[in-house]
Design an enzyme around this catalytic site. Structure first.
Site, PDB file in Angstrom:
ATOM      1  N   LYS A 163       0.636  -1.423   0.406  1.00  0.00           N
ATOM      2  CA  LYS A 163       0.181  -0.399  -0.168  1.00  0.00           C
ATOM      3  C   LYS A 163       1.111   0.689   0.245  1.00  0.00           C
ATOM      4  O   LYS A 163       0.586   1.972  -0.937  1.00  0.00           O
ATOM      5  CB  LYS A 163      -1.114  -0.130   1.466  1.00  0.00           C
ATOM      6  N   LYS A 231       1.007  10.903   7.430  1.00  0.00           N
ATOM      7  CA  LYS A 231       1.866   9.496   7.372  1.00  0.00           C
ATOM      8  C   LYS A 231       2.220   8.714   6.450  1.00  0.00           C
ATOM      9  O   LYS A 231       3.724   8.220   6.768  1.00  0.00           O
ATOM     10  CB  LYS A 231       0.715   8.545   8.752  1.00  0.00           C
TER      11      LYS A 231
END
Length: 289
Positions: A163, A231
């Site tokens: 991801k 993040k």
């Protein structure tokens, strides 16, 4: 079989609705909200006894807190239950969670998803799964209600790595668009025509297809807020540094992202990165219609 679902936000809510269409679901929202069409419980104790617990939360710290903190969801699950985390966390967080759950007699799949809210609503997300292949196979058909493409990419943690690679490319694409598109407006080209050329030519990307039409209209609230998505850039910086992988283009994209945050655009989506360069050169990339 009963599935528990934790995290009914922008992505989680449509995913939970899709899941509820194929199996029994008990849903819990940390903010105490109730949603039509879902069997929502008032507190996390209502998830006790679920055979599978699926989490879709903002970050790894919240996932760990829900599983092992005051809510102690992991302790409420029966032996042999499976935890499937679709949140975007990090490789280290996923492996740490997996180890703790294994010690408790529970199985774990890290299964982050790619695709924005519309694809969550359509059930066409891409799911990248790290963990035991047999565990994934046992629940594949149910997960397929939310994701049209499910890929087993390796052991626990590999899902988050896969991801991350995808997200960093997405971020780089948007940073490039933010830098280059205002130049076209500065030099007198028509933004609508440039947008049509990019999205039908070799400059096309998912970032351009999604964000450019919104940028033309001055709309910057259709995607995930930059402050929350930052993040991914942090994780990218950490993992490239730890593995001595040079990533100069990623570093440049990260700087653009940071400039956007420093200029107060964190509550807006990634398309708002373009405002940084529009201000610098004094030209806006907006539709003239």
């Amino acid at each position: 079989m009963t599935w528990g679902f934790v995290g009914l936000g922008q992505m989680g809510l449509p995913m939970a609705h899709r899941l509820a269409g194929v199996t029994d679901v008990v849903a819990y929202d940390r903010k105490g909200r109730d949603f039509e069409g879902l069997n929502c419980v008032e507190n996390s104790s209502g998830l006790a006894g679920c055979n599978v617990l699926l989490t879709c939360l903002p970050n790894g710290a919240i996932v760990e807190d829900m599983l092992f903190g005051d809510a102690a969801l992991a302790q409420a699950l029966p032996d042999g239950a499976v935890v499937i985390d679709t949140s975007t966390t990090s490789h280290g967080t996923a492996t740490r969670i997996g180890a703790r759950l294994t010690d408790m007699g529970l199985a774990f799949l890290d299964a982050p998803v790619s695709g924005m809210q519309q694809r969550a609503e359509d059930g066409t997300l891409t799911m990248m799964v790290g963990g035991d292949a047999a565990t994934l196979n046992a629940h594949h058909d149910t997960l397929a209600s939310m994701a049209s493409k499910i890929l087993h990419v390796g052991p626990v943690g590999a899902g988050q790595l896969a991801k991350l690679i995808n997200q960093l490319l997405f971020d780089i694409n948007m940073a490039a668009l933010a830098e280059i598109l205002p130049i076209s407006a500065k030099l007198g080209l028509d933004p609508d025509q440039v947008a049509a050329i990019v999205n039908s030519g070799t400059g096309r990307s998912y970032a351009s297809e999604f964000f450019v039409p919104n940028i033309l209209r001055g709309v910057f609230d259709r995607g995930y807020p930059m402050q929350a998505a930052y993040k991914d850039l942090i994780a990218g910086a950490e993992i490239t540094a730890e593995n001595a992988c040079p990533a100069p283009v990623l570093a440049a994209a990260t700087a653009t992202y940071q400039l956007a945050l420093a200029n107060g655009f964190g509550a807006e989506d990634k398309g708002a990165m373009i405002k940084v360069f529009e201000r610098l050169i004094g030209a806006e990339f907006r539709s003239k219609e």
